[in-house]
Scaffold this active site. Structure first.
Site, mmCIF file in Angstrom:
data_model
loop_
_atom_site.group_PDB
_atom_site.id
_atom_site.type_symbol
_atom_site.label_atom_id
_atom_site.label_comp_id
_atom_site.label_asym_id
_atom_site.label_seq_id
_atom_site.Cartn_x
_atom_site.Cartn_y
_atom_site.Cartn_z
ATOM 1 N N ALA A 1 76.105 47.836 48.982
ATOM 2 C CA ALA A 1 75.973 46.635 49.948
ATOM 3 C C ALA A 1 76.021 45.453 48.825
ATOM 4 O O ALA A 1 75.522 45.497 47.728
ATOM 5 C CB ALA A 1 74.440 46.699 50.654
ATOM 6 N N ASP A 2 76.127 44.205 49.513
ATOM 7 C CA ASP A 2 76.010 43.040 48.684
ATOM 8 C C ASP A 2 75.392 42.079 49.595
ATOM 9 O O ASP A 2 76.037 41.854 50.787
ATOM 10 C CB ASP A 2 77.278 42.625 48.183
ATOM 11 C CG ASP A 2 77.351 41.570 47.228
ATOM 12 O OD1 ASP A 2 76.619 41.706 46.038
ATOM 13 O OD2 ASP A 2 77.738 40.717 47.414
#
Length: 204
Positions: free
Chosen positions: A79-80
């Site tokens: 994720a970012d």
């Protein structure tokens, strides 16, 4: 699946997954891996395109790491998160002065918090991949310079997109939130459940 790999150093993401009943094994970079370069924005890149692209790059690196280490196959989650003020991307601050500048820009403003999630499932040939994007809106009250200085001195803004953590003291400034609270923290519950479900991991 009995477990997944989490390719993230964020303690918040690990905490959320554990709260949702997901058994995780961390798949962190080696000391020699240049992970910071993956987060560099391209000239003129839109925030949504940026966070989606960076998450995809992180997933590719994590899947390669899994193969190189010869670990048992299992879905890999990446994720970012980024904060956007219009088309301006507010990534992690470089230092205290940079954090103060970001917070001053967010003062009294409505801004977006975008978190992309991606899951890769190792296969003999090309890995299967699924991704999703969560967009939430946060409105900050007008901040006094003294408030910004005091917050920066806590050290909380460092390592955080947009120089703040919604689960920390910055929540006291958020007059309105629309969207996914867990997404603002760094891992949107609904989108994470969707991509994990597509990879065969049912949260409920």
């Amino acid at each position: 699946m009995t477990f997944i790999y989490l390719a993230s150093q964020s303690p918040r993401r690990l905490q959320l997954l554990e709260q949702w009943g997901v058994r995780c094994e961390l798949l962190l970079p080696d000391a020699g891996e240049d992970t910071e370069s993956l987060e560099a924005a391209l000239p003129g890149e839109a925030p949504a395109a940026y966070v989606t692209r960076v998450t995809g790059l992180k997933l590719q690196a994590a899947l390669a790491r899994l193969r190189q280490r010869g670990l048992p196959p299992a879905p890999v989650l990446c994720a970012d998160t980024t904060v956007a003020l219009g088309r301006r991307i507010l990534a992690k601050p470089e230092d205290a002065a940079d954090a103060a500048r970001m917070l001053a820009a967010l003062s009294g403003q409505r801004h977006r918090v975008l978190t992309a999630v991606a899951v890769g499932k190792p296969r003999a040939r090309a890995a299967q991949q699924w991704s999703a994007l969560s967009t939430s809106w946060v409105t900050f009250e007008a901040l006094r310079p003294a408030q910004i200085r005091a917050y920066v001195q806590t050290g909380e803004p460092m390592g955080k997109a947009g120089a703040y953590a919604i689960q920390g003291r910055a929540a006291l400034w958020a007059s309105h939130i629309s969207g996914s609270y867990s997404g603002i923290m760094g891992l949107p519950a609904f989108e994470t459940a969707q991509v994990l479900g597509a990879a065969g991991v049912q949260l409920i």
